[in-house]
Scaffold this motif. Sequence first.
Motif, PDB file in Angstrom:
ATOM      1  N   SER A 146     -12.039   7.159   8.022  1.00  0.00           N
ATOM      2  CA  SER A 146     -10.880   7.119   7.121  1.00  0.00           C
ATOM      3  C   SER A 146     -11.233   7.444   5.673  1.00  0.00           C
ATOM      4  CB  SER A 146     -10.205   5.743   7.201  1.00  0.00           C
ATOM      5  OG  SER A 146     -11.095   4.717   6.796  1.00  0.00           O
ATOM      6  N   LYS A 380     -15.022  -5.010   4.465  1.00  0.00           N
ATOM      7  CA  LYS A 380     -14.652  -3.654   4.879  1.00  0.00           C
ATOM      8  C   LYS A 380     -15.903  -2.825   5.160  1.00  0.00           C
ATOM      9  CE  LYS A 380     -12.310   0.567   3.390  1.00  0.00           C
ATOM     10  NZ  LYS A 380     -11.591   1.255   2.290  1.00  0.00           N
ATOM     11  N   THR A 457      -0.631  -5.747  10.650  1.00  0.00           N
ATOM     12  CA  THR A 457      -1.532  -4.605  10.546  1.00  0.00           C
ATOM     13  C   THR A 457      -2.036  -4.246  11.937  1.00  0.00           C
ATOM     14  OG1 THR A 457      -3.533  -5.939  10.276  1.00  0.00           O
ATOM     15  CG2 THR A 457      -2.274  -5.421   8.283  1.00  0.00           C
ATOM     16  N   GLU A 459      -4.968  -4.439  12.932  1.00  0.00           N
ATOM     17  CA  GLU A 459      -5.987  -5.397  13.365  1.00  0.00           C
ATOM     18  C   GLU A 459      -5.372  -6.684  13.909  1.00  0.00           C
ATOM     19  OE1 GLU A 459      -6.276  -3.750  10.434  1.00  0.00           O
ATOM     20  OE2 GLU A 459      -7.798  -2.381  11.207  1.00  0.00           O
ATOM     21  N   ASP A 461      -3.459  -8.856  12.124  1.00  0.00           N
ATOM     22  CA  ASP A 461      -3.106  -9.823  11.088  1.00  0.00           C
ATOM     23  C   ASP A 461      -1.604  -9.743  10.821  1.00  0.00           C
ATOM     24  OD1 ASP A 461      -5.812 -10.479  10.767  1.00  0.00           O
ATOM     25  OD2 ASP A 461      -6.093  -8.766   9.435  1.00  0.00           O
ATOM     26  N   TRP A 479      -4.838  -1.567   0.285  1.00  0.00           N
ATOM     27  CA  TRP A 479      -4.989  -0.127   0.436  1.00  0.00           C
ATOM     28  C   TRP A 479      -5.614   0.207   1.787  1.00  0.00           C
ATOM     29  CZ3 TRP A 479      -2.434   3.105  -2.442  1.00  0.00           C
ATOM     30  CH2 TRP A 479      -2.093   2.762  -3.754  1.00  0.00           C
ATOM     31  N   ASP A 480      -5.335   1.427   2.207  1.00  0.00           N
ATOM     32  CA  ASP A 480      -5.935   1.999   3.412  1.00  0.00           C
ATOM     33  C   ASP A 480      -5.601   1.178   4.656  1.00  0.00           C
ATOM     34  OD1 ASP A 480      -7.134   3.947   1.780  1.00  0.00           O
ATOM     35  OD2 ASP A 480      -8.845   2.648   1.391  1.00  0.00           O
ATOM     36  N   GLN A 481      -4.321   0.852   4.778  1.00  0.00           N
ATOM     37  CA  GLN A 481      -3.856   0.096   5.934  1.00  0.00           C
ATOM     38  C   GLN A 481      -2.536   0.686   6.434  1.00  0.00           C
ATOM     39  OE1 GLN A 481      -4.846  -2.449   7.764  1.00  0.00           O
ATOM     40  NE2 GLN A 481      -6.628  -3.220   6.690  1.00  0.00           N
ATOM     41  N   SER A 482      -2.304   0.538   7.734  1.00  0.00           N
ATOM     42  CA  SER A 482      -1.006   0.835   8.327  1.00  0.00           C
ATOM     43  C   SER A 482      -0.315  -0.490   8.628  1.00  0.00           C
ATOM     44  CB  SER A 482      -1.161   1.649   9.616  1.00  0.00           C
ATOM     45  OG  SER A 482      -1.650   2.940   9.336  1.00  0.00           O
ATOM     46  N   TYR A 483       0.970  -0.577   8.324  1.00  0.00           N
ATOM     47  CA  TYR A 483       1.719  -1.813   8.497  1.00  0.00           C
ATOM     48  C   TYR A 483       2.943  -1.566   9.377  1.00  0.00           C
ATOM     49  CZ  TYR A 483      -0.988  -3.731   4.598  1.00  0.00           C
ATOM     50  OH  TYR A 483      -2.005  -4.173   3.784  1.00  0.00           O
ATOM     51  N   SER A 500       2.539   2.732   5.147  1.00  0.00           N
ATOM     52  CA  SER A 500       1.122   3.085   5.135  1.00  0.00           C
ATOM     53  C   SER A 500       0.651   3.228   3.701  1.00  0.00           C
ATOM     54  CB  SER A 500       0.910   4.395   5.902  1.00  0.00           C
ATOM     55  OG  SER A 500      -0.413   4.848   5.750  1.00  0.00           O
TER      56      SER A 500
END
Length: 725
Positions: A146, A380, A457, A459, A461, A479-483, A500
Amino acid sequence: MHNRHLKYLLVTLLILLSFNVNGQNRSRLDVMRAGKLFDNFEYAAAAKIYERLVARDSSFNYAKLQLAESYRKMNMPEQALPFYAEIVSDSSVSKPIHTLYYAQALMSAQRYDRALTALSNFYRSQGDVRATNLTNGITNFEGFYSDSSYYKINLSPFNSEADDYSPTYFQDGLVFSSNRKKFRLVKRTHGWNNMNFHELYFTNPGIDSVKTTKLFNKKLNTRYHEGPMVFYDSDEKAFFTRNNYNGKKVGTASDETINLQLYMTQRSGINAEWDKPVSFEYNSKEFSTGHPTMTEDETTLYFASNRPGGNGGVDIYKSTFDNGTWGEPENLGSEINTPGDEMFPHIHKGVLYFSSNGHYGMGGLDVYQYDLNDTAAFVKNMGIPVNSPKDDFGLIISKDDTTGYFTSNRPGGIGNDDIYQIEINIPKRPKQVFLKGIVVDQRSGRPLDDTEVFLSTGEGDSVRFITNADGGFEYELAWDQSYNLRAQKPDWSVGLDSASTFNDALDKEFITIPLRELLVIKGDLITPAGRPVDDALVTFTETTTGEVDSVRTNENGLLYFIAQPDSEYDVFLQKTGYFNFRTKVATGNDPGGSIKFDLEMDEIIIGKAIRIENIYFDLNKSEIRPDAAIELDKIVAMMTDNPTITIELGSHTDSRGGDPYNLALSDRRARSSAAYIVSKGIGEDRIIGKGYGETQLTNQCEDGIRCQPEEHQANRRTEFKVVSF
């Protein structure tokens, strides 16, 4: 000199294994010699003997285990791999931890399918978080790419054919550790892997790093290991790692190990000589302490140690300088430290960079970052190209955030461990990013307050918050996450959306989530006596689409079903001990509101007569007329919906006419009615037809008693009663 390869900074816990060295091909003397070398951390020499023992006897699993362990401790996982593969299933010599070592060796060789199996076996036996983290790393491997566009790496030209690792900034260059060859009258190596001892070197990458590379300082370098190091106070003070050696004698632990220690030194000017190193007050000869780094304000020292009381192997600790003394070391906790090894910390602008083999990773040591100033921070993985399936560690970053260095033993280098330069180009982005939105009524656009919104997310969470009086919500994202978002409210449809924060931007500035008010069928299911019928299964079948759904009544007999507007449903009610039955319900075209749907359900009582509508026959006949068939079809439907019920169908007359005639006529009619029901698919064994004539009158209208027509009518009846169910 007893020391593990410095990258692991770990006092080896010796595994005491019992074994039998009987057999013609096993040399008791070789086993004893190899064991002594292994116990003395002379793994290179021990490995040679174990290799001979395995060559002599391929069934000698104890020697295979010790050979695998020797290779692992010399940081040669691919050489250890085939021997771990042979012994992990032999519980007489191997322990569960060896299954983890086997999985890590498989990951180093990029044999991920087999590694997943080994990790699964290790997790089932131990429940260790390392198994979960490494499994997630394999199954989500694409996530390591990523941030790959942010970094570019190059092999540094000052590497040697030996180990070069863990650089730190000093003045206009770097100080790093190396066991490269150099001229000595007496060659000195350590038995761990028959390599030279590590010493501190200086290089200036900005000029000619090959020509400028030289020993850093003869006074700080000793006959044993030195490095890594950190400088502070305008490069006039330093902490560095060294074996427990004061220049005259070594300090050994109770198991004869010479552990790593932190030492402090300082000087009074650029060209001044460094003072004699002083041992850090929290050192101990019984465990290792090393790998120092310092915060920019020079008040907090971070380091790695395997001291007692940690989370597992090597943990990261901090010590704060106050009133002229360093405070008691404080473990950074389970958010950062795992049952594995965390080491090589580096502090840069409040962010802790470190290496670990226990977090979500690719195999071996990976480099991680953790923002110490962010209360919502998470560990991270820095991903590719900084990390690889091999060991990656010792990352440092320049003050201007544009360059850095780290160490790796990945393929393509010059020696074993090599130092790589990293070019950093991370786009500037706001420190915080907020998701804002509103939940509304789909039809009217009216804001919906008191609505639950779940934000999750990839993961797993998840957080929950409630919309305010204006239907709005706001939440800070990472930052750098998809929700994924899910909005829900009782008696309303579920609303879904996503967001995102990749590519340095929130992909949606504002989110509107519409909900549709649901049409709800509500009702009470009771007995004729008014008692609630609980836990009844109520099945709704939409007659047009055939879509089937079901609910159960609660303890108060209440049923609650979310229906589609402008639809018709076949409704089937079932409960053991009650008569199952069917009915219908239709919904309007208004998408909101509710439909009241109250129903009764009869309890089955064996032997209780249940009267049905009169079944009419032509005078003195027993043939089924069309109007009689309508009523009998109701019995057919009841028996179809209740497939376990057996009934008796009884026909009764009034007292007028002769007794024998009435009895015979009623019996013919009852049997004819039963035959009709059987002809509709009901089994013969489930129904009995029987005529009772005038033998079971319901009133006083016997022979010779004058009665009104309606009183005689009450005796002319058809009944059924349940015989069994």
